[in-house]
Scaffold this active site. Structure first.
Site, mmCIF file in Angstrom:
data_model
loop_
_atom_site.group_PDB
_atom_site.id
_atom_site.type_symbol
_atom_site.label_atom_id
_atom_site.label_comp_id
_atom_site.label_asym_id
_atom_site.label_seq_id
_atom_site.Cartn_x
_atom_site.Cartn_y
_atom_site.Cartn_z
ATOM 1 N N HIS A 80 5.086 6.703 -0.108
ATOM 2 C CA HIS A 80 5.454 7.113 1.257
ATOM 3 C C HIS A 80 5.717 5.891 2.130
ATOM 4 O O HIS A 80 6.713 5.826 2.848
ATOM 5 C CB HIS A 80 4.325 7.965 1.852
ATOM 6 C CG HIS A 80 4.552 8.326 3.286
ATOM 7 N ND1 HIS A 80 4.067 7.566 4.333
ATOM 8 C CD2 HIS A 80 5.249 9.337 3.848
ATOM 9 C CE1 HIS A 80 4.445 8.100 5.476
ATOM 10 N NE2 HIS A 80 5.157 9.184 5.209
ATOM 11 N N ARG A 90 9.233 24.437 -1.134
ATOM 12 C CA ARG A 90 9.499 23.155 -0.461
ATOM 13 C C ARG A 90 10.426 23.350 0.738
ATOM 14 O O ARG A 90 11.252 24.254 0.759
ATOM 15 C CB ARG A 90 10.183 22.166 -1.418
ATOM 16 C CG ARG A 90 9.391 21.814 -2.655
ATOM 17 C CD ARG A 90 10.285 21.035 -3.628
ATOM 18 N NE ARG A 90 9.638 20.806 -4.906
ATOM 19 C CZ ARG A 90 9.179 19.624 -5.317
ATOM 20 N NH1 ARG A 90 9.306 18.572 -4.539
ATOM 21 N NH2 ARG A 90 8.605 19.487 -6.497
ATOM 22 N N GLY A 112 8.900 13.602 3.452
ATOM 23 C CA GLY A 112 7.458 13.687 3.662
ATOM 24 C C GLY A 112 7.021 14.254 4.999
ATOM 25 O O GLY A 112 5.834 14.356 5.280
ATOM 26 N N CYS A 134 28.455 -0.614 31.750
ATOM 27 C CA CYS A 134 27.653 -1.821 31.533
ATOM 28 C C CYS A 134 26.153 -1.570 31.620
ATOM 29 O O CYS A 134 25.367 -2.508 31.713
ATOM 30 C CB CYS A 134 28.059 -2.922 32.511
ATOM 31 S SG CYS A 134 27.759 -2.495 34.235
#
Length: 901
Positions: free
Chosen positions: A485, A98, A107, A860
């Site tokens: 998911h 993994r 995922g 700004c």
């Protein structure tokens, strides 16, 4: 001494720990830590994130050579702990491979399970376990995952067919079955045979049978998945640097598909949608981990409370629930108690809500992963404040736990309560991610931008759908639970989601969904309630959310620690009032030109532009004066007691004149001149590059009467409010200066006009006079400008445009390609370029304060509400940032975090 690339863990021992996540990735660091605190974790090892970088630089062969001795030793350690042998036919060690980056990317990268199986090992597993179905089901899964991930058989587009899924669907159809669990052992054997034939057909090579060849292929595939399109997109979306890389975690397999005493699931220590302190999650009997998150089978709840809530949403009776959908608490009460104790231990240890993956193998509980769980903004705020109230974390930690950008979710609309009561409910699913969304149906993720507002409708989502999920207003899936998911990713994005709406039948080919016999086509409107799981027909009216409770407490905490004010960009009293309610301390940018486009005002400004004499211009400007004065009075009153920075007229004049012949004729009639006169004037205002043309202070210096009128309106408005006992604090800002003389000339006009008004009124008011630093030359000569100015405001929109030489209006043609190729890490108009533009900002600030130590400095541009840019402004030592009203809470939190960090 050579660099260590592999760290082992197992049997309560570990070479790593939790604070090594940069090296071991989040998953690897937590696997090590769980071993050290006595949580049952299958043994294994982690290959570091640094190796991923080496792999990208050196390539496969050199990296395998570097890793080989350490990986062989680590495998031997797992063999010793499990009593199995990697590559053995009779007693094989099977492993999972993994990914695990330092930041959670659920995922987005690839996983391979059951690695180590071949035609001999599957028989050994079947004999050892006494369960041939389990052995062949595991082999079927392995060939499919390895074929997809390592051998490249995964479809690249929605038009492509997954050969493995096609083979399985054919078999199911032939046998008249629906679920994978209904396959017989012979079915599974045949599927493996046909899967391997598909591999041979598409790759020209046999499926690898050597366990070591399989392992090296899987490790390199995980490294490759760090740069797959969905992972790249997710990193851009979440500001995760490409250079971090992923670790690889190799673990001994534990099996949730060994029969009715085995299971797999996902659990959360608190509710990821609401933040409530409720243990919750989902599981499947006789399954492997990907079955729960993929949504191919609807999972069951782990506890009775959650199971009953689910049944109520689905319209399932209590009797049917207990017989068909029992909770883990009911089917395996002792194991549920053990899991409950583990979740309490993990949350107590990590002091945060945990998202855990677990497997039960023949009655024994194993924890495969824990991480800080993805959560909605509402849950994020509640969990942080609850942990603070519980004394588990302090105030600073509570603030640092929050993601400023996620607060945006709390500021977005919810359904109007009256409108939603009369809305027709079409279907009901699970309330996977709260909020309200209304939009037009699309069925494919890559078509989510087809309509201005879209709802993505899928049978189930996959990581390939990420970009479309991000674009869509909401997500509806026919399958999947609260940990599917779709649900997890939607919660992470703050996106409204309804999952597992079983009554929705989707036909991708026909581009339709059918609910109770009624067909809905692509483009039709539906609405989703992610808080109740309801799907409504048509558009449903939305309203603003409530901002009280824990949100207010978070803002109070932010105010306690922040050293930099947050102002707002506002051009109307209404916007100013909204921003003030969010805690804005003044206005950092009031764009006066936005006041010129309404009703009689646009006529007066056009009359001024078309006048050929100074007197003609002054007559027209006198018509504008009362409108400007009234606008300023409203804004000063809304922001009483705080500074209000008003930028004098900035855009080129051609923006105010009519370009259509019909409008030109209308104007000609009003002014009593021929249309040719109007057309000639309009044509004379056209410029090759208007953004670098006759605008900003250049207008005020060539037409001083404009500056005079605006100054008079500002000063008179402030004096009128003073007479009413209202504290107005005007700050007059000159735009677009490049030389100090440009500023000096404007300053002379402004001060002269102000003094004239004071004399006329027999009264005075304090005001500041400053400038906008938005041209690189102004930043470079800031010490000269500061000698004359009371304040600087960095206009980073134009400063970015001029520093990069990019036109903001045309950047869309090349920016996506630049981001994709890594030429730019971020859109520089959204995230401040700290290396280049930031250097000018820092230099301008330092030069200005070298002359005037108490010089007020702010920003700004759009960057004023972007968290990393706000933190940069704090480091530079700015007095304030200014942003749009709805970004004010985000900037306030980011400013507080900057002060703490």
């Amino acid at each position: 001494m050579s660099k260590k690339r592999v760290y082992t863990f197992g049997n309560g021992k570990a070479e790593g720990k939790a604070d090594m996540r940069n090296l071991l990735g989040g998953k690897g660091a937590n696997l090590a830590e769980m071993n050290l605190i006595g949580v049952p974790v299958p043994p294994g090892f982690t290959i570091t994130t640094e190796v991923c970088t080496e792999y990208n630089q050196l390539g496969r062969d050199q990296v395998v050579a570097l890793l080989k001795p350490e990986v062989e030793a680590a495998i031997a350690n797992v063999e010793q702990l499990t009593g199995t042998k990697f590559g053995d036919a009779k007693n094989p060690l099977l492993v999972s491979v993994r990914s695990g980056a330092r930041a959670s990317m659920p995922g987005m990268m690839d996983t391979i399970l059951n690695l180590g199986l071949n035609d001999e090992a599957v028989e050994g597993i079947a004999a050892k376990s006494g369960n041939a179905w389990f052995a062949w089901d595991s082999y079927r899964r392995f060939v499919q995952m390895y074929g997809d991930v390592v051998l490249g058989l995964k479809p690249e587009t929605k038009e492509d067919i997954d050969p493995f899924e096609e083979i399985m669907e054919e078999r199911k159809h032939a046998k008249g079955i629906e679920l994978d669990t209904e396959f017989t052992v012979d079915d599974l054997k045949d599927l493996v045979k046909r899967f391997k034939a598909a591999v041979k057909k598409q790759t020209g090579k046999d499926f690898p049978t050597c366990a070591w060849e399989q392992l090296w292929g899987a490790v390199m595939a995980v490294f490759d998945s760090w740069t797959n399109p969905r992972a790249n997109y997710y990193r851009r979306l979440n500001n995760i640097p490409d250079e971090w890389g992923t670790a690889v975690n190799v673990q001994a397999m534990v099996f949730g598909n060994m029969g009715e005493t085995s299971a797999t699931g996902v659990a959360f220590t608190r509710d990821a949608a609401t933040g409530e302190d409720v243990f919750n999650g989902e599981y499947l009997i006789n399954a492997q981990g990907e079955d729960v998150v993929a949504g191919t089978r609807t999972p069951q709840n782990i506890n009775v409370v959650g199971s009953r809530i689910w049944a109520e949403f689905q319209g399932v009776s209590e009797e049917e629930r207990k017989s068909r959908y029992p909770s883990l608490e009911e089917t395996m009460p002792e194991l549920y108690k053990e899991l409950d104790a583990v979740q309490q231990k993990l949350e107590e240890h990590y002091k945060d809500m945990q998202d855990m993956e677990f497997t039960i193998q023949s009655g024994k509980l194993w924890i495969l992963q824990t991480r800080s769980g993805k959560r909605t903004a509402a849950a994020m705020v509640k969990i942080a404040m609850d942990l603070l109230r519980e004394g588990k974390i302090d105030e600073k930690t509570a603030l640092l736990r929050l993601e400023p950008n996620k607060l945006d979710e709390l500021l977005h609309p919810v359904f109007d309560s009256i409108a939603v009561r009369s809305a027709k409910v079409l279907a009901k699913g699970l309330p996977a991610s709260p909020g309200a969304a209304t939009g037009q149906i699309v069925f494919f993720a890559d078509e989510a931008a087809k309509f201005p507002q879209s709802i993505l409708v899928r049978i189930e989502t996959s990581p390939e759908d990420l970009e479309g999920m991000n674009i869509a207003r909401g997500i509806l899936t026919a399958r999947g639970g609260m940990t599917s998911h779709a649900a997890v990713v939607a919660r992470g994005m703050g996106k409204c989601c309804v999952s597992g709406a079983g009554g929705v039948k989707v036909d991708y080919r026909a581009r339709t969904m059918t609910i109770e016999g009624k067909v809905y086509k692509e483009g039709e409107w539906i609405s989703l309630n992610g808080s109740t799981g309801e799907v409504y027909e048509g558009e449903v009216l939305t309203r603003k959310p409530d901002m009280s409770g824990d949100f207010g407490l978070i803002m109070d905490l932010a105010a306690k620690f922040t050293k930099m004010d947050v102002r707002t960009n506002a051009d109307s009293p209404k916007d100013a009032q909204i921003a003030k309610e969010f805690g804005a301390k003044g206005i950092g940018l009031c764009r006066t030109e936005h006041m010129f486009f309404e009703g009689h005002r646009i006529k007066a400004i056009r009359e001024m532009i078309l006048a050929s004499t100074v007197d003609g211009r002054k007559r027209a400007l006198n018509k504008l004066l009362p409108y400007q004065r009234e606008d300023f009075e409203g804004i000063f009153e809304a922001m009483a007691g705080y500074g209000v920075t008003i930028r004098l007229l900035d855009p080129p004049l051609h923006e105010f004149v009519p370009h259509q012949l019909a409008t030109q004729r209308e104007l000609a009639e009003e002014m009593g001149v021929s249309v040719d006169v109007i057309k000639a004037k309009v044509d004379s205002l056209e410029e090759f590059n208007p953004m670098l043309g006759h605008r900003g202070c250049r207008l005020g210096n060539t037409f001083p009467e404009i500056t005079e009128m605006q100054t008079r309106a500002i000063i008179e408005a402030a004096l009128n409010l003073k007479a009413k006992g209202i504290d107005a604090r005007p700050e007059i800002m000159v735009p677009l200066i490049g030389t100090v003389k440009e500023f000096d000339m404007q300053a002379g006009i402004i001060r002269g006009t102000a003094n004239k008004v004071f004399e006329e009124r027999g009264d005075k008011i304090d005001y500041l006079l400053g400038t906008m630093i938005e041209i690189p030359r102004a930043a470079l000569t800031a010490d000269l400008v500061a000698a004359e100015a009371d304040f600087f405001s960095f206009g980073t929109n134009d400063l970015t445009q001029m520093t990069f030489g990019y036109s903001r209006d045309d950047i869309g043609t090349f920016l996506p390609i630049y981001l994709d190729k890594g030429i730019l890490k971020h859109d520089p108009f959204q995230v401040l370029d700290q290396e280049g533009v930031g250097q000018l900002v820092q230099m301008g600030t330092q030069k200005g304060r070298s002359v005037k130590p108490d010089l007020k400095v702010g920003i700004c541009g759009e960057h004023g509400g972007e968290p990393s840019s706000v933190k940069f402004c704090h480091r530079v030592g700015m007095n304030y940032v200014s942003c749009s009203p709805y970004r004010v809470p985000i900037a306030r939190l980011a400013a507080a975090q900057a002060a703490i960090e």
